[in-house]
Design an enzyme around this catalytic site. Sequence first.
Site, mmCIF file in Angstrom:
data_model
loop_
_atom_site.group_PDB
_atom_site.id
_atom_site.type_symbol
_atom_site.label_atom_id
_atom_site.label_comp_id
_atom_site.label_asym_id
_atom_site.label_seq_id
_atom_site.Cartn_x
_atom_site.Cartn_y
_atom_site.Cartn_z
ATOM 1 C CB CYS A 135 -0.957 -0.010 1.190
ATOM 2 S SG CYS A 135 -1.961 -1.491 1.219
ATOM 3 C CG HIS A 140 -3.299 3.061 2.611
ATOM 4 N ND1 HIS A 140 -3.942 2.777 1.427
ATOM 5 C CD2 HIS A 140 -3.189 1.881 3.276
ATOM 6 C CE1 HIS A 140 -4.203 1.487 1.370
ATOM 7 N NE2 HIS A 140 -3.759 0.921 2.483
ATOM 8 C CG ASN A 168 -6.721 -1.369 1.627
ATOM 9 O OD1 ASN A 168 -6.053 -0.936 0.695
ATOM 10 N ND2 ASN A 168 -6.184 -1.870 2.723
HETATM 11 N N1 ACO Z 1 -17.773 -9.936 10.328
HETATM 12 C C1 ACO Z 1 -18.150 -10.235 11.582
HETATM 13 N N2 ACO Z 1 -17.274 -10.542 12.561
HETATM 14 C C2 ACO Z 1 -15.961 -10.549 12.241
HETATM 15 C C3 ACO Z 1 -15.505 -10.238 10.947
HETATM 16 C C4 ACO Z 1 -16.466 -9.930 9.975
HETATM 17 N N3 ACO Z 1 -16.133 -9.618 8.712
HETATM 18 N N4 ACO Z 1 -14.159 -10.317 10.952
HETATM 19 C C5 ACO Z 1 -13.773 -10.653 12.194
HETATM 20 N N5 ACO Z 1 -14.854 -10.805 12.971
HETATM 21 C C6 ACO Z 1 -14.915 -11.174 14.387
HETATM 22 C C7 ACO Z 1 -13.705 -11.937 14.848
HETATM 23 O O1 ACO Z 1 -13.843 -13.299 14.549
HETATM 24 C C8 ACO Z 1 -13.721 -11.641 16.320
HETATM 25 O O2 ACO Z 1 -14.669 -12.491 16.935
HETATM 26 P P1 ACO Z 1 -14.360 -13.145 18.383
HETATM 27 O O3 ACO Z 1 -14.253 -11.960 19.306
HETATM 28 O O4 ACO Z 1 -15.549 -14.010 18.598
HETATM 29 O O5 ACO Z 1 -13.070 -13.875 18.227
HETATM 30 C C9 ACO Z 1 -14.279 -10.216 16.418
HETATM 31 O O6 ACO Z 1 -14.949 -9.987 15.163
HETATM 32 C C10 ACO Z 1 -13.230 -9.171 16.606
HETATM 33 O O7 ACO Z 1 -12.168 -9.444 15.699
HETATM 34 P P2 ACO Z 1 -10.941 -8.500 15.514
HETATM 35 O O8 ACO Z 1 -9.986 -9.113 14.537
HETATM 36 O O9 ACO Z 1 -10.401 -8.102 16.850
HETATM 37 O O10 ACO Z 1 -11.649 -7.224 14.870
HETATM 38 P P3 ACO Z 1 -11.061 -5.803 14.626
HETATM 39 O O11 ACO Z 1 -11.857 -4.799 15.311
HETATM 40 O O12 ACO Z 1 -9.567 -5.782 14.789
HETATM 41 O O13 ACO Z 1 -11.362 -5.600 13.063
HETATM 42 C C11 ACO Z 1 -10.146 -5.656 11.015
HETATM 43 C C12 ACO Z 1 -10.785 -6.480 12.104
HETATM 44 C C13 ACO Z 1 -11.213 -4.844 10.340
HETATM 45 C C14 ACO Z 1 -9.494 -6.587 10.000
HETATM 46 C C15 ACO Z 1 -9.079 -4.721 11.641
HETATM 47 O O14 ACO Z 1 -8.223 -5.453 12.487
HETATM 48 C C16 ACO Z 1 -8.242 -4.010 10.621
HETATM 49 O O15 ACO Z 1 -8.716 -3.199 9.858
HETATM 50 N N6 ACO Z 1 -6.921 -4.264 10.614
HETATM 51 C C17 ACO Z 1 -6.050 -3.604 9.676
HETATM 52 C C18 ACO Z 1 -6.189 -4.274 8.354
HETATM 53 C C19 ACO Z 1 -5.547 -3.500 7.258
HETATM 54 O O16 ACO Z 1 -5.477 -2.293 7.266
HETATM 55 N N7 ACO Z 1 -5.073 -4.246 6.273
HETATM 56 C C20 ACO Z 1 -4.567 -3.679 5.104
HETATM 57 C C21 ACO Z 1 -3.162 -3.275 5.238
HETATM 58 S S1 ACO Z 1 -2.654 -2.418 3.852
HETATM 59 C C22 ACO Z 1 -1.848 -3.464 2.771
HETATM 60 O O17 ACO Z 1 -0.658 -3.458 2.687
HETATM 61 C C23 ACO Z 1 -2.638 -4.402 1.916
#
Ligand code: ACO
Length: 339
Positions: free
Chosen positions: A123, A266, A296
Amino acid sequence: MNLSSEIARTAFQARISGVGSYLPTITLTNSDLERMVDTSNEWILERTGIQKRHVCPSSETTSDLALRAAQAALSKAQLSPQDLDAIIVATVTPDQPLPSTACFLQAKLGCRQIMAFDVVAACSGFLYSMNIAHDFIRAGTYRHILVVGAETLTRMVNYQDRQSCILFGDGAGAVVISKTQSSESSSCIMSSQSVSSGAFTDILQVSAGASRFPVTIERLEARQNLIEMQGREVFKSAVQFLRDTCLEALNKAGLTVEDVDWFLIHQANLRIIEAVAKQLKIPIEKIPSNIREVGNTSSASIPILMSEKIEDGTLQRGQVILMAAFGAGLTSAATILRY
Ligand code: ACO
Protein backbone atom coordinates in the site's frame (compact mmCIF):
# COMPACT_ATOMS: atom_id res chain seq x y z
CA MET A 1 7.06 28.17 6.51
CA ASN A 2 10.53 27.00 5.35
CA LEU A 3 11.44 24.72 2.48
CA SER A 4 14.03 22.27 3.74
CA SER A 5 17.52 23.29 2.69
CA GLU A 6 17.89 19.89 0.97
CA ILE A 7 15.03 20.63 -1.46
CA ALA A 8 15.74 24.34 -1.89
CA ARG A 9 19.36 23.66 -2.97
CA THR A 10 18.54 21.76 -6.16
CA ALA A 11 18.17 23.40 -9.58
CA PHE A 12 15.15 21.33 -10.57
CA GLN A 13 11.92 20.68 -8.76
CA ALA A 14 9.17 18.12 -9.35
CA ARG A 15 5.54 19.14 -9.65
CA ILE A 16 2.37 17.17 -10.29
CA SER A 17 1.17 18.21 -13.74
CA GLY A 18 -1.81 15.83 -14.05
CA VAL A 19 -3.84 13.39 -11.95
CA GLY A 20 -6.38 10.76 -13.05
CA SER A 21 -8.10 7.65 -11.74
CA TYR A 22 -10.31 4.78 -12.80
CA LEU A 23 -12.70 2.50 -10.92
CA PRO A 24 -14.35 -0.50 -12.59
CA THR A 25 -18.16 -0.25 -12.75
CA ILE A 26 -18.88 -3.62 -11.09
CA THR A 27 -19.29 -3.27 -7.31
CA LEU A 28 -19.28 -5.66 -4.34
CA THR A 29 -21.43 -4.34 -1.48
CA ASN A 30 -21.55 -5.35 2.17
CA SER A 31 -24.91 -7.00 1.42
CA ASP A 32 -23.19 -9.12 -1.27
CA LEU A 33 -20.56 -10.14 1.30
CA GLU A 34 -23.30 -11.09 3.79
CA ARG A 35 -24.26 -13.82 1.31
CA MET A 36 -20.65 -15.05 0.99
CA VAL A 37 -19.30 -15.12 4.58
CA ASP A 38 -20.62 -14.87 8.15
CA THR A 39 -20.67 -11.07 8.46
CA SER A 40 -23.07 -8.11 8.45
CA ASN A 41 -23.28 -4.68 6.85
CA GLU A 42 -23.32 -3.10 10.32
CA TRP A 43 -20.17 -4.93 11.49
CA ILE A 44 -18.19 -4.00 8.38
CA LEU A 45 -19.30 -0.34 8.43
CA GLU A 46 -18.58 0.08 12.13
CA ARG A 47 -15.17 -1.67 12.11
CA THR A 48 -13.85 -0.39 8.78
CA GLY A 49 -16.05 2.43 7.37
CA ILE A 50 -16.40 0.47 4.10
CA GLN A 51 -19.75 -0.06 2.35
CA LYS A 52 -18.71 -1.19 -1.13
CA ARG A 53 -15.69 -1.90 -3.31
CA HIS A 54 -15.15 -2.03 -7.08
CA VAL A 55 -14.27 -5.24 -8.92
CA CYS A 56 -12.28 -5.57 -12.14
CA PRO A 57 -14.17 -7.66 -14.74
CA SER A 58 -12.52 -11.03 -15.49
CA SER A 59 -11.78 -9.93 -19.07
CA GLU A 60 -9.45 -7.16 -17.82
CA THR A 61 -6.13 -6.94 -15.97
CA THR A 62 -4.27 -4.49 -13.74
CA SER A 63 -2.66 -2.78 -16.76
CA ASP A 64 -6.13 -2.15 -18.27
CA LEU A 65 -7.14 -0.22 -15.12
CA ALA A 66 -3.74 1.51 -15.12
CA LEU A 67 -4.21 2.51 -18.77
CA ARG A 68 -7.46 4.40 -18.11
CA ALA A 69 -6.03 6.20 -15.08
CA ALA A 70 -2.86 7.06 -17.02
CA GLN A 71 -4.83 8.42 -20.00
CA ALA A 72 -6.85 10.63 -17.64
CA ALA A 73 -3.69 11.94 -15.94
CA LEU A 74 -1.96 12.63 -19.28
CA SER A 75 -5.02 14.48 -20.53
CA LYS A 76 -5.06 16.70 -17.40
CA ALA A 77 -1.34 17.38 -17.89
CA GLN A 78 -2.00 18.16 -21.58
CA LEU A 79 0.70 15.67 -22.55
CA SER A 80 0.76 12.68 -24.89
CA PRO A 81 2.28 9.25 -24.17
CA GLN A 82 5.17 10.28 -26.47
CA ASP A 83 6.12 13.02 -23.99
CA LEU A 84 6.81 10.51 -21.21
CA ASP A 85 10.42 9.74 -20.24
CA ALA A 86 9.66 6.96 -17.73
CA ILE A 87 6.82 4.85 -16.31
CA ILE A 88 6.70 3.50 -12.76
CA VAL A 89 3.82 1.21 -11.77
CA ALA A 90 3.22 0.39 -8.11
CA THR A 91 1.33 -2.87 -7.74
CA VAL A 92 1.18 -6.13 -5.79
CA THR A 93 -1.25 -7.61 -8.30
CA PRO A 94 0.70 -7.52 -11.59
CA ASP A 95 -0.70 -8.76 -14.91
CA GLN A 96 1.83 -11.64 -14.75
CA PRO A 97 4.87 -12.45 -12.57
CA LEU A 98 7.07 -11.56 -15.57
CA PRO A 99 7.41 -9.08 -17.30
CA SER A 100 6.46 -6.01 -15.33
CA THR A 101 3.00 -4.42 -15.52
CA ALA A 102 4.77 -1.17 -16.44
CA CYS A 103 5.90 -2.81 -19.72
CA PHE A 104 2.33 -3.91 -20.51
CA LEU A 105 1.15 -0.37 -19.78
CA GLN A 106 3.90 1.12 -21.93
CA ALA A 107 2.75 -1.00 -24.91
CA LYS A 108 -0.93 -0.14 -24.35
CA LEU A 109 -0.13 3.58 -24.18
CA GLY A 110 2.05 3.35 -27.32
CA CYS A 111 5.06 5.08 -25.75
CA ARG A 112 8.48 5.24 -27.37
CA GLN A 113 11.31 3.17 -25.80
CA ILE A 114 11.62 4.55 -22.28
CA MET A 115 12.39 3.17 -18.82
CA ALA A 116 9.45 1.24 -17.36
CA PHE A 117 9.43 -0.79 -14.16
CA ASP A 118 7.24 -1.94 -11.25
CA VAL A 119 7.62 -1.14 -7.56
CA VAL A 120 6.43 -3.70 -5.00
CA ALA A 121 5.85 -1.93 -1.69
CA ALA A 122 2.20 -2.91 -1.07
CA CYS A 123 0.00 0.00 0.00
CA SER A 124 3.03 2.31 0.24
CA GLY A 125 3.92 1.51 -3.38
CA PHE A 126 2.47 4.64 -4.94
CA LEU A 127 4.33 6.97 -2.57
CA TYR A 128 7.54 4.93 -2.91
CA SER A 129 7.17 5.41 -6.69
CA MET A 130 6.42 9.14 -6.37
CA ASN A 131 9.48 9.54 -4.18
CA ILE A 132 11.67 7.66 -6.69
CA ALA A 133 10.29 9.83 -9.52
CA HIS A 134 10.94 12.94 -7.42
CA ASP A 135 14.62 11.99 -7.06
CA PHE A 136 14.98 11.26 -10.82
CA ILE A 137 13.46 14.64 -11.64
CA ARG A 138 15.63 16.52 -9.18
CA ALA A 139 18.71 14.82 -10.64
CA GLY A 140 17.72 16.40 -13.96
CA THR A 141 17.49 13.01 -15.72
CA TYR A 142 13.85 13.12 -16.88
CA ARG A 143 11.18 15.71 -17.72
CA HIS A 144 7.90 13.80 -17.38
CA ILE A 145 7.42 10.59 -15.38
CA LEU A 146 4.14 8.67 -15.22
CA VAL A 147 3.55 7.17 -11.76
CA VAL A 148 0.65 4.73 -11.43
CA GLY A 149 -0.84 2.81 -8.51
CA ALA A 150 -3.01 -0.01 -9.89
CA GLU A 151 -4.47 -3.09 -8.25
CA THR A 152 -6.80 -6.02 -8.88
CA LEU A 153 -6.76 -7.13 -5.25
CA THR A 154 -10.09 -8.97 -5.52
CA ARG A 155 -8.12 -11.61 -7.50
CA MET A 156 -5.89 -12.15 -4.44
CA VAL A 157 -8.52 -12.10 -1.70
CA ASN A 158 -9.55 -15.25 0.18
CA TYR A 159 -13.37 -15.03 0.11
CA GLN A 160 -13.51 -17.66 2.88
CA ASP A 161 -11.70 -15.34 5.33
CA ARG A 162 -14.25 -12.87 6.70
CA GLN A 163 -11.60 -10.76 8.44
CA SER A 164 -9.72 -9.78 5.28
CA CYS A 165 -12.16 -10.23 2.37
CA ILE A 166 -14.29 -7.29 3.51
CA LEU A 167 -11.46 -4.79 3.03
CA PHE A 168 -10.11 -4.93 -0.50
CA GLY A 169 -11.21 -3.51 -3.86
CA ASP A 170 -9.82 -2.82 -7.35
CA GLY A 171 -8.89 0.43 -9.09
CA ALA A 172 -6.10 2.62 -10.41
CA GLY A 173 -4.81 6.15 -9.95
CA ALA A 174 -2.05 7.96 -11.83
CA VAL A 175 -0.04 11.17 -11.71
CA VAL A 176 2.35 12.78 -14.15
CA ILE A 177 5.35 14.29 -12.36
CA SER A 178 7.13 16.99 -14.35
CA LYS A 179 10.38 18.90 -14.05
CA THR A 180 10.35 22.64 -13.39
CA GLN A 181 13.15 25.10 -12.73
CA SER A 182 13.26 26.00 -9.02
CA SER A 183 12.33 29.60 -9.83
CA GLU A 184 9.51 28.71 -12.29
CA SER A 185 6.63 27.50 -10.13
CA SER A 186 5.59 27.42 -6.49
CA SER A 187 4.02 23.99 -7.14
CA CYS A 188 6.57 21.36 -6.03
CA ILE A 189 7.28 18.28 -3.95
CA MET A 190 8.67 19.58 -0.64
CA SER A 191 9.75 16.43 1.17
CA SER A 192 9.64 12.70 0.70
CA GLN A 193 10.34 9.73 2.85
CA SER A 194 10.15 5.95 2.28
CA VAL A 195 11.10 3.26 4.81
CA SER A 196 10.45 -0.39 5.54
CA SER A 197 10.81 -2.68 8.51
CA GLY A 198 11.31 -6.30 7.49
CA ALA A 199 10.68 -7.46 11.05
CA PHE A 200 6.97 -7.65 10.26
CA THR A 201 6.89 -9.66 7.02
CA ASP A 202 4.58 -12.33 8.44
CA ILE A 203 1.61 -10.22 9.58
CA LEU A 204 0.38 -9.42 6.07
CA GLN A 205 1.44 -11.69 3.23
CA VAL A 206 0.75 -13.94 0.27
CA SER A 207 3.08 -16.79 1.13
CA ALA A 208 2.87 -19.15 -1.88
CA GLY A 209 3.71 -18.53 -5.51
CA ALA A 210 7.40 -17.66 -5.57
CA SER A 211 10.82 -19.09 -4.63
CA ARG A 212 10.15 -19.60 -0.93
CA PHE A 213 6.97 -21.60 -1.35
CA PRO A 214 6.43 -22.49 -5.03
CA VAL A 215 2.85 -23.24 -6.01
CA THR A 216 1.72 -26.82 -5.30
CA ILE A 217 -1.75 -28.34 -5.30
CA GLU A 218 -1.55 -28.57 -1.49
CA ARG A 219 -0.66 -24.89 -1.13
CA LEU A 220 -3.44 -23.87 -3.51
CA GLU A 221 -5.91 -25.99 -1.55
CA ALA A 222 -4.71 -24.31 1.67
CA ARG A 223 -5.29 -20.94 -0.11
CA GLN A 224 -1.72 -19.84 0.56
CA ASN A 225 -1.68 -18.05 -2.81
CA LEU A 226 -4.15 -15.54 -1.33
CA ILE A 227 -3.89 -12.74 1.25
CA GLU A 228 -3.22 -13.85 4.84
CA MET A 229 -3.51 -11.10 7.46
CA GLN A 230 -3.20 -10.74 11.23
CA GLY A 231 -5.70 -7.88 11.39
CA ARG A 232 -5.14 -6.64 14.94
CA GLU A 233 -1.33 -6.65 14.57
CA VAL A 234 -1.56 -4.79 11.26
CA PHE A 235 -3.91 -2.25 12.82
CA LYS A 236 -1.55 -1.46 15.71
CA SER A 237 1.56 -1.20 13.52
CA ALA A 238 -0.30 0.88 10.92
CA VAL A 239 -1.14 3.63 13.39
CA GLN A 240 2.42 3.77 14.69
CA PHE A 241 4.05 3.69 11.21
CA LEU A 242 1.69 6.35 9.83
CA ARG A 243 2.26 8.67 12.78
CA ASP A 244 6.05 8.31 12.56
CA THR A 245 6.24 8.75 8.78
CA CYS A 246 4.05 11.89 8.92
CA LEU A 247 6.23 13.41 11.64
CA GLU A 248 9.44 12.58 9.76
CA ALA A 249 8.16 14.12 6.50
CA LEU A 250 6.97 17.26 8.33
CA ASN A 251 10.32 17.54 10.06
CA LYS A 252 12.23 17.19 6.75
CA ALA A 253 10.10 19.93 5.18
CA GLY A 254 10.38 22.22 8.20
CA LEU A 255 6.58 22.24 8.59
CA THR A 256 4.07 21.55 11.35
CA VAL A 257 0.64 19.89 11.21
CA GLU A 258 -0.92 23.37 11.14
CA ASP A 259 0.93 24.27 7.91
CA VAL A 260 -0.76 21.43 6.00
CA ASP A 261 -4.09 22.05 4.22
CA TRP A 262 -4.99 18.41 3.47
CA PHE A 263 -3.83 15.01 4.67
CA LEU A 264 -4.35 12.19 2.15
CA ILE A 265 -3.92 9.02 4.19
CA HIS A 266 -3.99 5.48 2.78
CA GLN A 267 -7.60 4.30 2.86
CA ALA A 268 -7.12 1.02 4.78
CA ASN A 269 -9.64 1.36 7.58
CA LEU A 270 -11.48 4.49 8.80
CA ARG A 271 -10.58 3.65 12.40
CA ILE A 272 -6.85 3.62 11.55
CA ILE A 273 -7.22 7.08 9.97
CA GLU A 274 -9.13 8.38 13.01
CA ALA A 275 -6.48 7.00 15.40
CA VAL A 276 -3.69 8.73 13.44
CA ALA A 277 -5.67 11.98 13.41
CA LYS A 278 -6.04 11.79 17.18
CA GLN A 279 -2.35 11.05 17.82
CA LEU A 280 -1.15 13.87 15.56
CA LYS A 281 -3.95 16.27 16.58
CA ILE A 282 -5.10 16.67 12.97
CA PRO A 283 -8.66 18.03 12.64
CA ILE A 284 -10.61 15.19 11.00
CA GLU A 285 -12.08 17.70 8.47
CA LYS A 286 -8.58 18.01 7.00
CA ILE A 287 -8.52 14.29 6.12
CA PRO A 288 -10.70 13.54 3.07
CA SER A 289 -11.87 9.93 2.71
CA ASN A 290 -13.53 7.78 0.05
CA ILE A 291 -13.14 4.46 1.85
CA ARG A 292 -16.92 4.02 2.16
CA GLU A 293 -17.31 3.80 -1.64
CA VAL A 294 -13.94 2.34 -2.66
CA GLY A 295 -12.53 0.16 0.17
CA ASN A 296 -8.81 -0.52 0.42
CA THR A 297 -7.23 -0.43 -3.05
CA SER A 298 -3.64 -0.71 -1.76
CA SER A 299 -1.24 1.26 -3.97
CA ALA A 300 -4.13 2.83 -5.92
CA SER A 301 -5.73 4.26 -2.79
CA ILE A 302 -3.99 7.65 -2.52
CA PRO A 303 -3.98 8.63 -6.23
CA ILE A 304 -7.67 7.67 -6.58
CA LEU A 305 -8.53 9.83 -3.56
CA MET A 306 -6.37 12.67 -4.83
CA SER A 307 -7.96 12.59 -8.28
CA GLU A 308 -11.50 12.58 -6.84
CA LYS A 309 -10.73 15.46 -4.49
CA ILE A 310 -9.20 17.55 -7.29
CA GLU A 311 -12.27 16.84 -9.46
CA ASP A 312 -14.73 17.94 -6.74
CA GLY A 313 -12.71 21.13 -6.06
CA THR A 314 -11.51 20.19 -2.55
CA LEU A 315 -7.81 20.23 -3.44
CA GLN A 316 -6.65 23.47 -5.04
CA ARG A 317 -3.37 24.55 -6.64
CA GLY A 318 -1.10 26.24 -4.07
CA GLN A 319 -2.34 24.17 -1.12
CA VAL A 320 0.04 22.07 0.98
CA ILE A 321 -0.82 18.35 0.93
CA LEU A 322 0.70 15.58 3.03
CA MET A 323 0.23 12.04 1.70
CA ALA A 324 1.05 9.05 3.92
CA ALA A 325 0.74 5.29 3.56
CA PHE A 326 1.71 2.01 5.19
CA GLY A 327 1.54 -1.51 3.84
CA ALA A 328 2.77 -5.09 3.90
CA GLY A 329 6.49 -5.38 4.60
CA LEU A 330 5.85 -3.40 6.69
CA THR A 331 6.48 -0.39 4.52
CA SER A 332 5.61 3.23 5.08
CA ALA A 333 6.05 6.43 3.10
CA ALA A 334 5.06 10.07 3.08
CA THR A 335 5.25 12.89 0.56
CA ILE A 336 4.56 16.56 1.21
CA LEU A 337 3.90 18.83 -1.75
CA ARG A 338 2.55 22.20 -2.66
CA TYR A 339 -0.01 21.20 -5.27
N1 ACO B 1 -17.77 -9.94 10.33
C1 ACO B 1 -18.15 -10.24 11.58
N2 ACO B 1 -17.27 -10.54 12.56
C2 ACO B 1 -15.96 -10.55 12.24
C3 ACO B 1 -15.50 -10.24 10.95
C4 ACO B 1 -16.47 -9.93 9.98
N3 ACO B 1 -16.13 -9.62 8.71
N4 ACO B 1 -14.16 -10.32 10.95
C5 ACO B 1 -13.77 -10.65 12.19
N5 ACO B 1 -14.85 -10.80 12.97
C6 ACO B 1 -14.92 -11.17 14.39
C7 ACO B 1 -13.70 -11.94 14.85
O1 ACO B 1 -13.84 -13.30 14.55
C8 ACO B 1 -13.72 -11.64 16.32
O2 ACO B 1 -14.67 -12.49 16.93
P1 ACO B 1 -14.36 -13.15 18.38
O3 ACO B 1 -14.25 -11.96 19.31
O4 ACO B 1 -15.55 -14.01 18.60
O5 ACO B 1 -13.07 -13.87 18.23
C9 ACO B 1 -14.28 -10.22 16.42
O6 ACO B 1 -14.95 -9.99 15.16
C10 ACO B 1 -13.23 -9.17 16.61
O7 ACO B 1 -12.17 -9.44 15.70
P2 ACO B 1 -10.94 -8.50 15.51
O8 ACO B 1 -9.99 -9.11 14.54
O9 ACO B 1 -10.40 -8.10 16.85
O10 ACO B 1 -11.65 -7.22 14.87
P3 ACO B 1 -11.06 -5.80 14.63
O11 ACO B 1 -11.86 -4.80 15.31
O12 ACO B 1 -9.57 -5.78 14.79
O13 ACO B 1 -11.36 -5.60 13.06
C11 ACO B 1 -10.15 -5.66 11.02
C12 ACO B 1 -10.78 -6.48 12.10
C13 ACO B 1 -11.21 -4.84 10.34
C14 ACO B 1 -9.49 -6.59 10.00
C15 ACO B 1 -9.08 -4.72 11.64
O14 ACO B 1 -8.22 -5.45 12.49
C16 ACO B 1 -8.24 -4.01 10.62
O15 ACO B 1 -8.72 -3.20 9.86
N6 ACO B 1 -6.92 -4.26 10.61
C17 ACO B 1 -6.05 -3.60 9.68
C18 ACO B 1 -6.19 -4.27 8.35
C19 ACO B 1 -5.55 -3.50 7.26
O16 ACO B 1 -5.48 -2.29 7.27
N7 ACO B 1 -5.07 -4.25 6.27
C20 ACO B 1 -4.57 -3.68 5.10
C21 ACO B 1 -3.16 -3.28 5.24
S1 ACO B 1 -2.65 -2.42 3.85
C22 ACO B 1 -1.85 -3.46 2.77
O17 ACO B 1 -0.66 -3.46 2.69
C23 ACO B 1 -2.64 -4.40 1.92
